[in-house]
Write a protein that holds these residues in place. Structure first.
Motif, PDB file in Angstrom:
ATOM      1  N   ASP A  78      -0.612  -6.061  -7.987  1.00  0.00           N
ATOM      2  CA  ASP A  78      -0.012  -4.744  -7.829  1.00  0.00           C
ATOM      3  C   ASP A  78       0.295  -4.560  -6.344  1.00  0.00           C
ATOM      4  O   ASP A  78      -0.615  -4.488  -5.523  1.00  0.00           O
ATOM      5  CB  ASP A  78      -0.983  -3.661  -8.316  1.00  0.00           C
ATOM      6  CG  ASP A  78      -0.357  -2.287  -8.300  1.00  0.00           C
ATOM      7  OD1 ASP A  78       0.876  -2.190  -8.392  1.00  0.00           O
ATOM      8  OD2 ASP A  78      -1.119  -1.303  -8.177  1.00  0.00           O
ATOM      9  N   ILE A  79       1.585  -4.520  -5.987  1.00  0.00           N
ATOM     10  CA  ILE A  79       2.018  -4.426  -4.589  1.00  0.00           C
ATOM     11  C   ILE A  79       2.649  -3.067  -4.347  1.00  0.00           C
ATOM     12  O   ILE A  79       3.417  -2.572  -5.180  1.00  0.00           O
ATOM     13  CB  ILE A  79       3.027  -5.545  -4.262  1.00  0.00           C
ATOM     14  CG1 ILE A  79       2.380  -6.906  -4.491  1.00  0.00           C
ATOM     15  CG2 ILE A  79       3.537  -5.433  -2.836  1.00  0.00           C
ATOM     16  CD1 ILE A  79       3.328  -8.078  -4.335  1.00  0.00           C
ATOM     17  N   ASP A  80       2.358  -2.492  -3.191  1.00  0.00           N
ATOM     18  CA  ASP A  80       2.927  -1.209  -2.798  1.00  0.00           C
ATOM     19  C   ASP A  80       4.455  -1.321  -2.798  1.00  0.00           C
ATOM     20  O   ASP A  80       5.033  -2.167  -2.107  1.00  0.00           O
ATOM     21  CB  ASP A  80       2.408  -0.842  -1.403  1.00  0.00           C
ATOM     22  CG  ASP A  80       2.965   0.470  -0.881  1.00  0.00           C
ATOM     23  OD1 ASP A  80       3.606   1.203  -1.647  1.00  0.00           O
ATOM     24  OD2 ASP A  80       2.749   0.760   0.309  1.00  0.00           O
ATOM     25  N   ASP A  81       5.125  -0.484  -3.583  1.00  0.00           N
ATOM     26  CA  ASP A  81       6.585  -0.557  -3.727  1.00  0.00           C
ATOM     27  C   ASP A  81       7.314  -0.324  -2.409  1.00  0.00           C
ATOM     28  O   ASP A  81       8.302  -0.999  -2.110  1.00  0.00           O
ATOM     29  CB  ASP A  81       7.071   0.466  -4.764  1.00  0.00           C
ATOM     30  CG  ASP A  81       6.638   0.099  -6.181  1.00  0.00           C
ATOM     31  OD1 ASP A  81       6.435  -1.104  -6.449  1.00  0.00           O
ATOM     32  OD2 ASP A  81       6.514   1.018  -7.008  1.00  0.00           O
ATOM     33  N   GLU A  82       6.846   0.618  -1.603  1.00  0.00           N
ATOM     34  CA  GLU A  82       7.505   0.911  -0.325  1.00  0.00           C
ATOM     35  C   GLU A  82       7.383  -0.271   0.638  1.00  0.00           C
ATOM     36  O   GLU A  82       8.334  -0.618   1.335  1.00  0.00           O
ATOM     37  CB  GLU A  82       6.910   2.169   0.307  1.00  0.00           C
ATOM     38  CG  GLU A  82       7.246   3.442  -0.442  1.00  0.00           C
ATOM     39  CD  GLU A  82       6.631   4.669   0.207  1.00  0.00           C
ATOM     40  OE1 GLU A  82       6.208   4.595   1.378  1.00  0.00           O
ATOM     41  OE2 GLU A  82       6.580   5.713  -0.467  1.00  0.00           O
ATOM     42  N   LEU A  83       6.202  -0.880   0.650  1.00  0.00           N
ATOM     43  CA  LEU A  83       5.996  -2.036   1.521  1.00  0.00           C
ATOM     44  C   LEU A  83       6.892  -3.200   1.100  1.00  0.00           C
ATOM     45  O   LEU A  83       7.554  -3.830   1.930  1.00  0.00           O
ATOM     46  CB  LEU A  83       4.522  -2.459   1.488  1.00  0.00           C
ATOM     47  CG  LEU A  83       4.136  -3.664   2.325  1.00  0.00           C
ATOM     48  CD1 LEU A  83       4.429  -3.433   3.799  1.00  0.00           C
ATOM     49  CD2 LEU A  83       2.656  -3.974   2.116  1.00  0.00           C
ATOM     50  N   MET A  84       6.953  -3.472  -0.186  1.00  0.00           N
ATOM     51  CA  MET A  84       7.792  -4.570  -0.681  1.00  0.00           C
ATOM     52  C   MET A  84       9.262  -4.285  -0.410  1.00  0.00           C
ATOM     53  O   MET A  84      10.021  -5.179  -0.021  1.00  0.00           O
ATOM     54  CB  MET A  84       7.554  -4.810  -2.170  1.00  0.00           C
ATOM     55  CG  MET A  84       8.330  -5.984  -2.737  1.00  0.00           C
ATOM     56  SD  MET A  84       8.037  -7.569  -1.914  1.00  0.00           S
ATOM     57  CE  MET A  84       6.466  -8.012  -2.635  1.00  0.00           C
ATOM     58  N   LYS A 103      10.719 -11.879  -4.234  1.00  0.00           N
ATOM     59  CA  LYS A 103       9.416 -11.306  -3.897  1.00  0.00           C
ATOM     60  C   LYS A 103       8.383 -12.409  -3.721  1.00  0.00           C
ATOM     61  O   LYS A 103       7.494 -12.309  -2.879  1.00  0.00           O
ATOM     62  CB  LYS A 103       8.972 -10.337  -4.996  1.00  0.00           C
ATOM     63  CG  LYS A 103       9.827  -9.084  -5.052  1.00  0.00           C
ATOM     64  CD  LYS A 103       9.385  -8.190  -6.188  1.00  0.00           C
ATOM     65  CE  LYS A 103      10.288  -6.970  -6.286  1.00  0.00           C
ATOM     66  NZ  LYS A 103       9.916  -6.113  -7.411  1.00  0.00           N
TER      67      LYS A 103
END
Length: 95
Positions: free
Chosen positions: A6-12, A24
């Motif tokens: 689960d990766i932070d959407d804003e960071l990605m 990604k």
């Protein structure tokens, strides 16, 4: 290895927006390489002041001749396959 994370959407989005990565997976793998490299550098910094530099005459001829590769080696991790050019996929073996 296949893993779900689960990766932070804003960071990605910020990383992918840099234009440096096409997928990604590439972005995550480069982040992991960076962490591995940083850990190696921490180990090198821990040796500060503990190593003895050998500047004896046995190395002098190579330095004077300009043959730096004969006396020094850098052991950096291999560049990411997508860095610096078009990415090629390996050819599939034919049955």
């Amino acid at each position: 290895m296949r893993t779900n994370i689960d990766i932070d959407d804003e960071l990605m989005a910020a990383v992918m927006g840099s234009g440096e990565f096409k997928t990604k997976k590439e972005a995550v793998e480069e982040g992991l390489r960076l962490l591995r490299r940083r850990k190696a550098y921490q180990g090198l910094r821990a040796l500060r002041g503990k190593l003895h530099w050998d500047d004896s005459a046995k190395l002098a001829p190579a330095w004077e001749a300009g043959d730096v590769l004969a006396t020094a080696a850098v052991n950096e991790p291999a560049a990411a396959p997508y860095a610096g050019g078009a990415r090629r996929r390996p050819a599939k073996a034919r049955p």
